[in-house]
Design an enzyme around this catalytic site. Structure first.
Site, short mmCIF file in Angstrom:
data_model
loop_
_atom_site.label_atom_id
_atom_site.label_comp_id
_atom_site.label_asym_id
_atom_site.label_seq_id
_atom_site.Cartn_x
_atom_site.Cartn_y
_atom_site.Cartn_z
N LYS A 148 26.31 36.33 -72.84
CA LYS A 148 28.08 36.82 -72.88
C LYS A 148 27.84 37.73 -71.98
CE LYS A 148 28.89 35.03 -77.75
NZ LYS A 148 29.67 35.28 -78.67
N LYS A 238 25.07 24.01 -71.82
CA LYS A 238 25.82 23.42 -72.83
C LYS A 238 27.28 23.61 -72.77
CE LYS A 238 25.97 27.30 -76.10
NZ LYS A 238 25.96 27.66 -77.52
N LYS A 241 33.63 25.69 -74.72
CA LYS A 241 34.98 25.54 -74.22
C LYS A 241 35.59 27.17 -73.07
CE LYS A 241 37.16 24.52 -79.41
NZ LYS A 241 36.93 24.31 -80.34
#
Length: 373
Positions: A148, A238, A241
């Site tokens: 992240k 994967k 959004k």
């Protein structure tokens, strides 16, 4: 599978702590006195990966719930704030849509407590206690804070690591607190969360050992039967959004036309004489077959037999489209209905919060007593 213990590696208790559930749960899969807990982040309407990898298993658990079992499902809004959300109104809407998506997926609020993580302060209180047991070295080995933060796994860049926010670095400890505050025995998750459940078990063991108690059970990981759903446009990643290409994912509330358009554009390959599951050499085709396998609850061998007579991508993609459209018809209609009934959503959350709060408060009082508070 190995667990790091200092500089040594020892086998983790794979058979006893990780359970791969079948395509359809049966009553014998879960003990009659189990406490089952899981959450999803509030990123708005669910996509197909959320649905197949998490909430449909929750629906199965509701349908098979036994009288002494406890089911607690929540929206992880505190975790969502590890990536700041300056658009507050959008964040609030996403939280609301997450509740609607949970219910639209078939979760029965009469069988499960549905709540917001932030409404139960004991999550954060236990997080602090567990953080005194969590070592920096163990947390540094966790992978998601690096991904992240766009930090490579092997980086030694002190400046890049120094910019990582404390909440993002330590949120696996909050995840452990989420589970342990309810003394959960089973946690249904996708395989990308297995590392966090191993940390949860580690912290539970540390607590029990330090205070000479067996208060925390070691929660078992329930792995969803569906393999990870991948991006339609970039099947090496994967479905997410955060992908800038919105054609790469299918939302639960997408209409049939939108689903057909997205599947038609899905990346495949140049082989048209057969369609087989081969995620290394045929990732795009394999992703489509995996979606069908997950929806129909069929082993991949059966799916391959079902498409064996097809000899062009138009037939395959039309078939995949039909399967998805039919599966999402009910959730799409329910989501639209629930979004028009905010009072009903509030009622569900209020009741679920009261139920979860009662259990969390009781447990935290016992935990506080154990540690001398």
């Amino acid at each position: 599978m190995l667990r790091n213990c200092g500089k040594f590696q020892t086998p983790i208790r794979l058979l006893s702590t990780v359970q791969k559930i079948d395509y359809k749960l049966n009553p014998n899969d879960i003990p009659g006195d189990a406490t089952i807990f899981s959450m999803v982040q509030p990123t708005g309407t669910f996509h197909l990966g959320n649905y197949l990898g998490a909430t449909r298993v929750w629906e199965d658990l509701c349908a098979l719930k036994q009288p002494q079992q406890k089911l607690l499902f929540g929206v992880a809004d505190l975790h969502a704030l590890t990536i700041p959300k300056p658009n507050v109104e959008e964040f609030r809407r996403f939280r609301n849509e997450a509740i609607a998506s949970i219910l639209a997926s078939g979760i029965d609020p009469s069988q499960a407590s549905v709540m917001y993580q932030s409404s139960i302060p004991q999550h954060s209180q236990l997080h602090w206690l567990l953080s005194t047991l969590a070592s920096m070295g163990y947390l540094n080995r966790m992978t998601q804070w690096k991904s992240k933060s766009n930090i490579k796994q092997s980086t030694q860049d002190d400046a890049a690591v120094g910019n990582v926010k404390l909440g993002l670095f330590s949120y696996p400890v909050l995840q452990a607190a989420d589970v342990l505050i309810y003394r959960a025995t089973h946690v249904p998750v996708g395989d990308d969360q297995s590392q966090h459940l191993e940390l949860t078990r580690h912290l539970a063991e540390q607590f029990n050992k330090l205070y000479k108690t067996d208060y925390f059970p070691l929660p078992k990981t329930l792995l969803a039967p569906t393999r990870k759903i991948l991006s339609l446009s970039s099947p090496e990643r994967k479905m997410s959004k955060s992908d800038p290409d919105k054609a790469s994912l299918i939302y639960v509330n997408d209409d049939p036309h939108a689903i057909k358009k997205k599947i038609k554009r899905a990346v495949t390959d140049s082989i048209t004489d057969r369609f087989n599951y081969d995620p290394i050499n045929r990732p795009g085709v394999s992703n489509l077959l995996n979606i069908v396998s997950g929806i129909q609850r069929k082993p991949m061998e059966e799916v391959e037999r079902d498409v064996a007579m097809m000899n062009n991508f138009n037939d395959l993609k039309n078939y995949v489209t039909d399967v998805i459209v039919e599966e999402l018809r009910g959730p799409r209609e329910l989501f639209a209905r629930f979004m028009k009934e905010p009072d009903y959503l509030d009622t569900v959350v209020t009741r679920g919060t009261e139920e979860a709060q009662q259990l969390a408060d009781q447990n935290y009082r016992e935990i506080a007593n154990i540690v001398g508070l």
